[in-house]
Scaffold this motif. Structure first.
Motif, PDB file in Angstrom:
ATOM      1  N   UNK A   1       0.844  -1.200   0.000  1.00 41.34           N
ATOM      2  CA  UNK A   1       0.000   0.000   0.000  1.00 41.34           C
ATOM      3  C   UNK A   1       0.876   1.246   0.000  1.00 41.34           C
ATOM      4  N   UNK A   2       0.295   2.329  -0.514  1.00 41.27           N
ATOM      5  CA  UNK A   2       0.921   3.648  -0.452  1.00 41.27           C
ATOM      6  C   UNK A   2      -0.126   4.662  -0.041  1.00 41.27           C
ATOM      7  N   UNK A   3       0.296   5.632   0.766  1.00 37.96           N
ATOM      8  CA  UNK A   3      -0.560   6.737   1.188  1.00 37.96           C
ATOM      9  C   UNK A   3      -0.323   7.878   0.208  1.00 37.96           C
ATOM     10  N   UNK A   4      -1.379   8.288  -0.485  1.00 36.07           N
ATOM     11  CA  UNK A   4      -1.274   9.359  -1.472  1.00 36.07           C
ATOM     12  C   UNK A   4      -1.627  10.721  -0.886  1.00 36.07           C
ATOM     13  N   UNK A   5      -2.019  10.751   0.389  1.00 38.31           N
ATOM     14  CA  UNK A   5      -2.457  11.988   1.016  1.00 38.31           C
ATOM     15  C   UNK A   5      -3.952  12.162   0.830  1.00 38.31           C
ATOM     16  N   UNK A   6      -4.550  13.034   1.625  1.00 37.84           N
ATOM     17  CA  UNK A   6      -5.984  13.282   1.516  1.00 37.84           C
ATOM     18  C   UNK A   6      -6.820  12.054   1.833  1.00 37.84           C
ATOM     19  N   UNK A   7      -6.267  11.162   2.640  1.00 31.43           N
ATOM     20  CA  UNK A   7      -6.957   9.929   3.030  1.00 31.43           C
ATOM     21  C   UNK A   7      -7.162   8.969   1.857  1.00 31.43           C
ATOM     22  N   UNK A   8      -6.321   9.096   0.832  1.00 33.76           N
ATOM     23  CA  UNK A   8      -6.387   8.236  -0.355  1.00 33.76           C
ATOM     24  C   UNK A   8      -5.206   7.269  -0.325  1.00 33.76           C
ATOM     25  N   UNK A   9      -5.508   5.990  -0.539  1.00 35.52           N
ATOM     26  CA  UNK A   9      -4.493   4.940  -0.508  1.00 35.52           C
ATOM     27  C   UNK A   9      -4.500   4.154  -1.811  1.00 35.52           C
ATOM     28  N   UNK A  10      -3.302   3.898  -2.313  1.00 36.37           N
ATOM     29  CA  UNK A  10      -3.129   3.008  -3.459  1.00 36.37           C
ATOM     30  C   UNK A  10      -2.890   1.622  -2.870  1.00 36.37           C
ATOM     31  N   UNK A  11      -3.792   0.684  -3.163  1.00 37.88           N
ATOM     32  CA  UNK A  11      -3.735  -0.650  -2.585  1.00 37.88           C
ATOM     33  C   UNK A  11      -3.380  -1.643  -3.691  1.00 37.88           C
ATOM     34  N   UNK A  12      -2.269  -2.330  -3.530  1.00 41.32           N
ATOM     35  CA  UNK A  12      -1.837  -3.329  -4.502  1.00 41.32           C
ATOM     36  C   UNK A  12      -2.412  -4.671  -4.074  1.00 41.32           C
ATOM     37  N   UNK A  13      -3.108  -5.323  -5.002  1.00 40.31           N
ATOM     38  CA  UNK A  13      -3.763  -6.595  -4.685  1.00 40.31           C
ATOM     39  C   UNK A  13      -3.236  -7.704  -5.580  1.00 40.31           C
ATOM     40  N   UNK A  14      -3.334  -8.917  -5.064  1.00 35.42           N
ATOM     41  CA  UNK A  14      -2.836 -10.090  -5.772  1.00 35.42           C
ATOM     42  C   UNK A  14      -3.852 -11.206  -5.641  1.00 35.42           C
ATOM     43  N   UNK A  15      -3.875 -12.114  -6.611  1.00 33.94           N
ATOM     44  CA  UNK A  15      -4.736 -13.288  -6.466  1.00 33.94           C
ATOM     45  C   UNK A  15      -4.153 -14.269  -5.459  1.00 33.94           C
ATOM     46  N   UNK A  16      -5.013 -15.100  -4.887  1.00 36.46           N
ATOM     47  CA  UNK A  16      -4.545 -16.212  -4.063  1.00 36.46           C
ATOM     48  C   UNK A  16      -5.160 -17.477  -4.633  1.00 36.46           C
ATOM     49  N   UNK A  17      -4.413 -18.521  -4.658  1.00 31.40           N
ATOM     50  CA  UNK A  17      -4.817 -19.810  -5.235  1.00 31.40           C
ATOM     51  C   UNK A  17      -5.525 -19.569  -6.559  1.00 31.40           C
ATOM     52  N   UNK A  18      -6.767 -20.001  -6.687  1.00 33.91           N
ATOM     53  CA  UNK A  18      -7.474 -19.850  -7.963  1.00 33.91           C
ATOM     54  C   UNK A  18      -8.449 -18.684  -7.955  1.00 33.91           C
ATOM     55  N   UNK A  19      -8.350 -17.785  -6.974  1.00 32.33           N
ATOM     56  CA  UNK A  19      -9.231 -16.621  -6.902  1.00 32.33           C
ATOM     57  C   UNK A  19      -8.579 -15.458  -7.651  1.00 32.33           C
ATOM     58  N   UNK A  20      -9.252 -14.937  -8.644  1.00 35.18           N
ATOM     59  CA  UNK A  20      -8.725 -13.836  -9.446  1.00 35.18           C
ATOM     60  C   UNK A  20      -9.351 -12.531  -8.962  1.00 35.18           C
TER      61      UNK A  20
END
Length: 138
Positions: free
Chosen positions: A75-94
């Motif tokens: 995750x990254x904090x962009x300021x103004x209470x906005x966050x860039x959230x990096x997500x990944x799949x787990x097992x067979x869930x896309x």
């Protein structure tokens, strides 16, 4: 990285409440969310946690069925209470790509200990015991 962007480096290691917000932008692997309540990396970095929408009948009795949007990897904090959230799949869930403007998306804390065991081929069940196929502990 954007100007003023702060990379979150220390994930929360204890159970924490769900954090709700609105999707600002999304693409495969990245969901940018503006949280409703003030937060910092120290309060919001739920590494191994989930990004979800719906299913929270405690917050909204008419909530749509829960949709899993991805597992939080960074995750990254962009300021103004906005966050860039990096997500990944787990097992067979896309991971799904939510539309900008989607409200009441939430970050849900999970325990990385069990996920690390899963990656090593020793998955845990919801009680943190070895043996299940679901990698995370609520």
């Amino acid at each position: 990285m954007q100007t003023g962007e702060i990379v979150c480096t220390t994930p929360l290691t204890h159970r924490s409440p769900d954090l709700y917000g609105t999707v600002v932008a999304a693409s495969r692997g990245v969901i940018t969310i503006q949280l409703y309540k003030p937060a910092t990396c120290a309060k919001a970095f739920y590494k191994c946690g989930d990004v979800k929408f719906g299913g929270d009948i405690g917050r909204d009795p008419n909530a749509p069925k829960e949709v899993w949007l991805g597992m939080i990897t960074a995750m990254s904090d962009l300021g103004g209470n906005i966050f860039k959230v990096y997500v990944s799949p787990i097992t067979n869930h896309i991971p799904k790509i939510p539309p900008a403007g989607l409200q009441n998306v939430y970050l849900h804390w999970q325990d990385c200990t069990c996920f690390d065991a899963f990656l090593a081929g020793k998955p845990c069940d919801s009680n943190g015991d070895l043996g299940s196929s679901y990698p995370c502990v609520d």
